[in-house]
Design an enzyme around this catalytic site. Sequence first.
Site, mmCIF file in Angstrom:
data_model
loop_
_atom_site.group_PDB
_atom_site.id
_atom_site.type_symbol
_atom_site.label_atom_id
_atom_site.label_comp_id
_atom_site.label_asym_id
_atom_site.label_seq_id
_atom_site.Cartn_x
_atom_site.Cartn_y
_atom_site.Cartn_z
ATOM 1 N N LYS A 1 0.682 0.719 5.027
ATOM 2 C CA LYS A 1 0.639 -0.585 5.553
ATOM 3 C C LYS A 1 -0.002 -0.398 7.158
ATOM 4 O O LYS A 1 -0.194 -1.434 7.589
ATOM 5 C CB LYS A 1 1.662 -1.293 5.606
ATOM 6 C CG LYS A 1 2.238 -1.506 3.983
ATOM 7 C CD LYS A 1 1.181 -2.625 3.407
ATOM 8 C CE LYS A 1 1.346 -2.570 2.007
ATOM 9 N NZ LYS A 1 0.016 -3.086 1.316
ATOM 10 N N TYR B 1 4.922 8.355 -6.078
ATOM 11 C CA TYR B 1 5.980 8.492 -5.027
ATOM 12 C C TYR B 1 7.110 8.855 -5.721
ATOM 13 O O TYR B 1 7.420 8.288 -6.863
ATOM 14 C CB TYR B 1 6.227 6.877 -4.587
ATOM 15 C CG TYR B 1 5.162 6.500 -3.854
ATOM 16 C CD1 TYR B 1 5.058 6.159 -2.325
ATOM 17 C CD2 TYR B 1 3.867 5.634 -4.534
ATOM 18 C CE1 TYR B 1 3.941 5.926 -1.623
ATOM 19 C CE2 TYR B 1 2.726 5.310 -3.780
ATOM 20 C CZ TYR B 1 3.156 5.171 -1.999
ATOM 21 O OH TYR B 1 1.980 4.775 -1.599
ATOM 22 N N TYR C 1 1.763 -4.247 -2.651
ATOM 23 C CA TYR C 1 0.870 -2.953 -2.425
ATOM 24 C C TYR C 1 -0.708 -3.420 -1.929
ATOM 25 O O TYR C 1 -1.349 -2.639 -1.282
ATOM 26 C CB TYR C 1 1.155 -2.131 -3.363
ATOM 27 C CG TYR C 1 0.763 -0.615 -3.390
ATOM 28 C CD1 TYR C 1 1.933 0.078 -3.213
ATOM 29 C CD2 TYR C 1 -0.218 -0.226 -3.157
ATOM 30 C CE1 TYR C 1 1.670 1.629 -2.821
ATOM 31 C CE2 TYR C 1 -0.713 1.235 -3.207
ATOM 32 C CZ TYR C 1 0.344 2.029 -2.729
ATOM 33 O OH TYR C 1 0.063 3.304 -2.568
#
Length: 389
Positions: A296, A200, A384
Amino acid sequence: MRTQVVIVGGGPSGLLLGQLLHKAGVETVVLERQSREYVLGRIRAGVLERGLVDLMGQAGVDARMKAEGFVHDGTLIAYDNDMFRVDFAAHTDATVLVYGQTEVTRDLYDARDSTGGDTHFEVEEVSIQDADTDAPFVTYSQHGQTHRIDCDFVAGCDGFHGVSRKTIPEDVRREYEKVYPFGWLGILSETPPVNDELIYANSDRGFALCSMRNANLSRYYIQCETSDDPANWTDEAFWDELRRRIPPQAAEALVTGPSIEKSIAPLRSFVCEPMRWGRLFLCGDAAHIVPPTGAKGLNTAASDVHYLNQGLRQYYGEGDSAGIDQYSIRALARVWKTQRFSWWFSTLMHHFPGQTEFDKKMQLAELALLRDNNEAQAAMALNYVGLPY
């Protein structure tokens, strides 16, 4: 026709619920607006939380996932041409599994076929009737014929644009929404991933994500304008821009190739309350949407399935309605926590229009805290890999 539970929506959440209920001896009928081929052709995220992995095991459909999925026990965060690692296993003693949502759906369809599950594709004009009574029913048309299914309950797993949420009267439901002022331009390429773990990246040019589906199939994203068009981006232009947004060591290792899919996804946070109205229950995207940062979407749908499966098993097995009565409260409590994480991670990693120098300094300070502080990394790792159900 009559069944115990009608599941509206033949995506992964509806199929997973159906398979779990089958294990408990509960009859279901699945209604899907698209063809099976269309559903299996959709490109979606592929990071599975520990909770979803466990549910696939409970459903008896985890053999291929375990054989072909990639265990990730950490992820990489990049900013200012620097990069650090958050170790999930060290902080939580848990991991995530990289396994494409398409493959999850394929496994669930195969399992439903093997059990003789009743699934109807290409249905139209689905209408959920009398959900606020003890005798709900669902009507739909298929190939020019109208059908009716009487049932005990309806599970609305038909996504953001489906009929289920809209069945709840407007004066009953309350909706919360945040639309982000950018999108993600993503490509799929038959190239090896640039790294064994996801990267990321926060960049002055905008966010970037290096992801993968398997050892020879990579998924990459860059932040873009919501008004942009994939046709405006050649493969070469995409790869050049991605290199500018990731650390030099990653840019040098990047293997490029022709894209086999290219699309732009908008970013939105959305929650509908309540997630139950009478004998209608909302699951997954029918009730909530998260930005893809942190993966998610499918995982939060799985937690809904967990709570609903528990409630329905309790109802049919013990004659106890406590689980279904508490479904909306229990599901929403976790939904809002995953919303918070997705909002936090998105805010941390993206460049926002009108962002001031102060705003940028705050992002950098937050990233430095995450890099240097074990407690901050532990909190991120816990979210996470997936909060406990």
